[in-house]
Design a protein around this motif. Structure first.
Motif, short mmCIF file in Angstrom:
data_model
loop_
_atom_site.label_atom_id
_atom_site.label_comp_id
_atom_site.label_asym_id
_atom_site.label_seq_id
_atom_site.Cartn_x
_atom_site.Cartn_y
_atom_site.Cartn_z
N THR A 80 25.57 70.01 8.57
CA THR A 80 26.48 71.10 8.27
C THR A 80 27.56 71.34 9.34
O THR A 80 28.73 71.54 9.00
CB THR A 80 25.69 72.40 8.03
N PRO A 81 27.24 71.36 10.64
CA PRO A 81 28.27 71.71 11.63
C PRO A 81 29.53 70.85 11.56
O PRO A 81 30.65 71.38 11.59
CB PRO A 81 27.53 71.54 12.97
N ASP A 82 29.39 69.54 11.49
CA ASP A 82 30.57 68.69 11.45
C ASP A 82 31.36 68.91 10.17
O ASP A 82 32.60 68.90 10.20
CB ASP A 82 30.17 67.22 11.57
N ARG A 83 30.66 69.16 9.05
CA ARG A 83 31.36 69.45 7.80
C ARG A 83 32.20 70.72 7.94
O ARG A 83 33.31 70.80 7.42
CB ARG A 83 30.37 69.59 6.64
N ILE A 84 31.66 71.72 8.64
CA ILE A 84 32.39 72.97 8.81
C ILE A 84 33.67 72.74 9.61
O ILE A 84 34.76 73.16 9.20
CB ILE A 84 31.50 74.01 9.53
N VAL A 85 33.55 72.08 10.75
CA VAL A 85 34.72 71.87 11.61
C VAL A 85 35.78 71.05 10.89
O VAL A 85 36.99 71.33 10.98
CB VAL A 85 34.30 71.21 12.93
N ARG A 86 35.34 70.04 10.15
CA ARG A 86 36.30 69.22 9.39
C ARG A 86 36.99 70.04 8.29
O ARG A 86 38.20 69.90 8.07
CB ARG A 86 35.60 68.01 8.78
N ALA A 87 36.21 70.89 7.61
CA ALA A 87 36.79 71.71 6.55
C ALA A 87 37.83 72.68 7.10
O ALA A 87 38.89 72.87 6.50
CB ALA A 87 35.68 72.48 5.82
N VAL A 88 37.53 73.27 8.25
CA VAL A 88 38.49 74.20 8.87
C VAL A 88 39.74 73.44 9.29
O VAL A 88 40.87 73.90 9.05
CB VAL A 88 37.85 74.92 10.08
N ARG A 89 39.57 72.29 9.89
CA ARG A 89 40.73 71.50 10.32
C ARG A 89 41.60 71.12 9.13
O ARG A 89 42.83 71.22 9.19
CB ARG A 89 40.24 70.23 11.03
N ASP A 90 40.97 70.71 8.03
CA ASP A 90 41.73 70.28 6.87
C ASP A 90 42.45 71.44 6.19
O ASP A 90 43.56 71.27 5.67
CB ASP A 90 40.80 69.59 5.85
#
Length: 250
Positions: A80-90
């Motif tokens: 989950t953590p990496d998915r969150i950071v990527r989603a925010v960046r995108d």
């Protein structure tokens, strides 16, 4: 001029500290992404409205001129953590401030903490923090970022929570030392006793009696310090554990 992007975890309840931090950062000119986990809020029954509060926070952030992104996420899942950071960046852009205000906190002591509860506290409070920080560092821009984690020194009768917060403190120290060359600062904040829905009347009275200021802290008391730590004025502050408790620890 583009607004910087902050990611605040654990902002699922209106009466919580993370909710106040997210709201105050939007007022300070940040775009704000936040995470929440309704299953935990329902399990703990700490007040607020877990079904409505995330949408209310989104509206408040947008009313303050911020772009907002609400992400429901179980931080016990290591993916989950990496998915969150990527989603925010995108969606919003690179994260410039990461505020780790989520927690698993279930009372139990030496004799009655289960292995499953111990492991879940470590997974949510320490491992997810490390993974979020790692993902932030991997995607950080040249102008750096700020990390602020909410910690606690409560451990008696709250073993798994206390142990996991101790581990979190060490993760933050490691981040401060290892990531400084990337322009990243990392600090922990200990708010002391803040009534976010977990106190009964007897607990509240006992804590107020020990408080030199004669009152308990509020979520916005904590948010004020976080606002400073993520600001340009705090560029020289890193690797610190700062207590903001109105003198309670005296």
């Amino acid at each position: 001029m583009a607004r910087p992007v902050a990611l605040v975890t654990g902002a699922g309840r209106r009466n919580g500290i993370a909710y106040a931090i997210a709201s105050d950062l939007a007022a300070d000119g940040w775009d704000v992404a936040f995470t929440y986990w309704r299953a935990y809020e329902h399990r703990m029954s700490l007040g607020g409205d877990p079904e409505a509060d995330p949408a209310s926070l989104t509206r408040e952030l947008e009313a303050a001129g911020a772009r907002a992104l609400a992400i429901e996420a179980d931080l016990a899942d290591p993916e989950t953590p990496d998915r969150i950071v990527r989603a925010v960046r995108d969606e919003l852009g690179p994260v410039r401030a990461l505020v780790l205000a989520h927690s698993e906190s279930v009372d139990s002591g030496i004799l009655d903490t289960s292995v499953d509860a111990f492991d879940r506290h470590l997974a949510v409070n320490a491992r997810a923090a490390w993974l979020l920080i790692r993902s932030l560092a991997e995607h950080v821009r040249a102008d750096g970022a700020r990390i602020v984690a909410l910690t606690s020194d409560h451990v008696v009768g709250n073993l798994a929570y206390g142990v996991s917060k101790g581990a979190l403190d060490r993760v933050v120290l490691a981040a401060a030392g290892e990531l400084a060359a990337r322009g990243i600062t990392a600090n922990s904040v200990n708010p002391g006793p803040v009534d976010t829905g977990w106190m009964d009347d007897a607990t509240r009275a006992a804590l107020v009696a020990r408080q030199p200021t004669g009152r308990l802290g509020t979520p916005h008391d904590v948010a004020r310090l976080v606002r400073f730590l993520v600001s340009p004025d705090a560029a020289w502050v890193t690797g610190q554990l700062i207590t903001t408790d109105g003198g309670f620890s005296i």
